[in-house]
Scaffold this active site. Sequence first.
Site, PDB file in Angstrom:
ATOM      1  N   ASP A  27     -34.127  21.583  72.342  1.00 49.97           N
ATOM      2  CA  ASP A  27     -33.181  21.614  73.458  1.00 49.97           C
ATOM      3  C   ASP A  27     -32.249  22.785  73.180  1.00 49.97           C
ATOM      4  O   ASP A  27     -31.339  22.689  72.358  1.00 49.97           O
ATOM      5  CB  ASP A  27     -32.418  20.281  73.516  1.00 49.97           C
ATOM      6  N   LYS A  88     -26.305  30.956  76.782  1.00 50.98           N
ATOM      7  CA  LYS A  88     -27.323  30.565  77.769  1.00 50.98           C
ATOM      8  C   LYS A  88     -26.878  30.899  79.196  1.00 50.98           C
ATOM      9  O   LYS A  88     -27.702  31.159  80.063  1.00 50.98           O
ATOM     10  CB  LYS A  88     -27.595  29.065  77.617  1.00 50.98           C
ATOM     11  N   GLU A 185     -35.218  20.112  81.581  1.00 48.35           N
ATOM     12  CA  GLU A 185     -34.395  19.191  80.790  1.00 48.35           C
ATOM     13  C   GLU A 185     -34.321  17.774  81.381  1.00 48.35           C
ATOM     14  O   GLU A 185     -34.487  16.798  80.639  1.00 48.35           O
ATOM     15  CB  GLU A 185     -32.986  19.776  80.626  1.00 48.35           C
ATOM     16  N   ASP A 215     -27.614  15.605  84.980  1.00 42.90           N
ATOM     17  CA  ASP A 215     -27.361  16.204  83.656  1.00 42.90           C
ATOM     18  C   ASP A 215     -26.229  17.211  83.771  1.00 42.90           C
ATOM     19  O   ASP A 215     -26.414  18.308  84.295  1.00 42.90           O
ATOM     20  CB  ASP A 215     -28.651  16.874  83.160  1.00 42.90           C
TER      21      ASP A 215
HETATM   22  P1  ADP Z   1     -25.443  21.607  76.864  1.00 47.66           P
HETATM   23  O1  ADP Z   1     -26.633  20.894  77.373  1.00 47.66           O
HETATM   24  O2  ADP Z   1     -24.898  22.570  77.843  1.00 47.66           O
HETATM   25  O3  ADP Z   1     -25.594  22.179  75.509  1.00 47.66           O
HETATM   26  P2  ADP Z   1     -24.137  19.142  76.148  1.00 47.66           P
HETATM   27  O4  ADP Z   1     -24.973  18.154  76.831  1.00 47.66           O
HETATM   28  O5  ADP Z   1     -24.162  19.202  74.666  1.00 47.66           O
HETATM   29  O6  ADP Z   1     -24.284  20.564  76.775  1.00 47.66           O
HETATM   30  O7  ADP Z   1     -22.648  18.900  76.640  1.00 47.66           O
HETATM   31  C1  ADP Z   1     -21.616  19.686  76.211  1.00 47.66           C
HETATM   32  C2  ADP Z   1     -20.424  19.405  77.070  1.00 47.66           C
HETATM   33  O8  ADP Z   1     -20.115  18.025  77.017  1.00 47.66           O
HETATM   34  C3  ADP Z   1     -19.211  20.179  76.583  1.00 47.66           C
HETATM   35  O9  ADP Z   1     -18.517  20.699  77.699  1.00 47.66           O
HETATM   36  C4  ADP Z   1     -18.417  19.092  75.897  1.00 47.66           C
HETATM   37  O10 ADP Z   1     -17.027  19.367  75.910  1.00 47.66           O
HETATM   38  C5  ADP Z   1     -18.746  17.887  76.733  1.00 47.66           C
HETATM   39  N1  ADP Z   1     -18.521  16.623  76.033  1.00 47.66           N
HETATM   40  C6  ADP Z   1     -19.031  16.220  74.851  1.00 47.66           C
HETATM   41  N2  ADP Z   1     -18.568  15.018  74.510  1.00 47.66           N
HETATM   42  C7  ADP Z   1     -17.720  14.659  75.519  1.00 47.66           C
HETATM   43  C8  ADP Z   1     -16.884  13.521  75.767  1.00 47.66           C
HETATM   44  N3  ADP Z   1     -16.821  12.521  74.904  1.00 47.66           N
HETATM   45  N4  ADP Z   1     -16.162  13.512  76.898  1.00 47.66           N
HETATM   46  C9  ADP Z   1     -16.211  14.532  77.776  1.00 47.66           C
HETATM   47  N5  ADP Z   1     -16.957  15.613  77.605  1.00 47.66           N
HETATM   48  C10 ADP Z   1     -17.701  15.674  76.493  1.00 47.66           C
HETATM   49 MG    MG Z   2     -28.128  19.975  77.963  1.00 44.93          MG
END
Ligand code: ADP
Ligand code: MG
Length: 526
Positions: A27, A88, A185, A215
Amino acid sequence: MALLQISEPDEILAHAPLQKKIIVGIDLGTTNSLIATIEDDKPVLLKDNNNNDIIPSVVHYSKNDILVGMEAYNKKLSDPTNTISSVKRFMGIGFSDIKDYKSLPYQFIQKDGLIEINTNCGIKNPIEIASDILKHLKQIANNHFNREVTDAIITVPAYFNESQRLATIQAAKLANINVMRLLNEPTAAAIAYGLDNQNNIQEQTKDGAKCLVFDLGGGTLDISILRLYQGVFEVIAVNGDTMLGGDDFDYGLYCYILEKEHLNALTNEDTALLLNTCKKIKEDLSSKNKSCCTLLLSNKRLLNLSITQDEFKNISQKLIDKAINLVHNALTDANILPDAIDKIILVGGMSRVPFIKHALQEVFNAEILNHIDPDKVVAMGAAIQADILAGNNKNDWLLLDVTPLSLGIETMGGITQKIIHRNSTLPIIKTQQFTTFYDNQTKLLIHIVQGEHDLVAKCRSLGRLVLEDIPPMKAGEPRIVVTFQIDADGLLSVSALETTTNKATTIAIKPSFGLTEDEMTALLKL
Ligand code: ADP
Ligand code: MG
């Protein structure tokens, strides 16, 4: 019966070495990246040397060293200019598409309309930066398996266009990773939830059960509507926004604080510090009604910040509305009403924000699934898919994806002739027959376009193909068969064949970079 079986597995099995084939699931996220495999029939995430399985998608460039992951993330405050995150968002787009680049601490360079970033380790483009993340992930896999791992399934947002998919494959190539398949995804998430298993989702109507995957990650929103019918899993619509994610909620909060605290002209370090604080406040507010913190700026000013959940919700209202609008667009694409959705899967760290879930509950009656860690669910699904592709899993799965925009060619008068329609199931091959316009015409220019509009000028040009040496004949006599083929990764190739002479020409589409979100939205307008 379960999911999937589009293609190569038989071929792979035929050449399989005695050693078990390893294909990992990656991922490659905007914010975090993960790498997973199957052990004892279960998806497991691989850990780096510090025992972390969620690897920040951050790269730090110093003169002699490249750091990736948490070590790079920790350099964000002390060296923001050389610490690149959310790369990305820059993959496969043009310089003019970066709307908020002024708020970012990087030294951007515009080269032929493309994005480059000047770092202490030289000039880097987004593909090179992404490849540094992938090299790091590959090393984690090599350490885990004690041998070189070269094959992977990499997940991409369903809404990624051709440029962005190609950029992902190029980044993998640079990291010596062979991409066996790009997997959307949300589709990976649905696989992780095992929705192929009919005990998990009932085929309630004769049209099949439907599930919506929402997502919301750090940089993108991906909405997919999946249909489960007679054991087959089909993506019937994709929608979303490649420029809407947690970063934008952080940025909204950042702007609000700038105004509230009358802050202007922050240093790069202060900007990075405040953005980071906004992210923490946002995450804090997922489990608390109020988040308080203090922040010392480089001019020694002490900021006492206190933000409530309601305040944050108000600041974010425009983004929530945008997200919910896109959900409605996806329903329209799928030609269904909200009540037709049987399950909703929440994916992405941002799906933990309570008002996001509430906004969805206002639209749907369906059960909302979020018990698998929303940060890990995509990598887990990719690993399950990879295991099947490697021939290790005997399940007979069928997985279908769709193309987000129509593809066609220009005909006389600048009119678009659609050959593959939007939301067609992938992989797909479509042919159409054309002929010449003039007597003794020996060349034919095929202009390939992407978009929904009847006028070519309002679609996006993907490339041109010239079929030469057509034998001189009367206008209308040659039979030219144009074939559009989109493989399971969503990549297009176009060929033209003059059937009386069997003269053929083929191109793989390498679209020019720079399709903006606004352009994408415009292309979607009929
Ligand atoms: P990506 O797929 O873009 O890598 P993720 O699914 O890892 O992203 O999500 C990252 C986002 O989720 C970030 O903006 C992060 O701040 C937010 N995030 C992670 N944990 C929390 C939470 N507990 N509450 C709100 N937002 C969150
Ligand atoms: Mg993601």
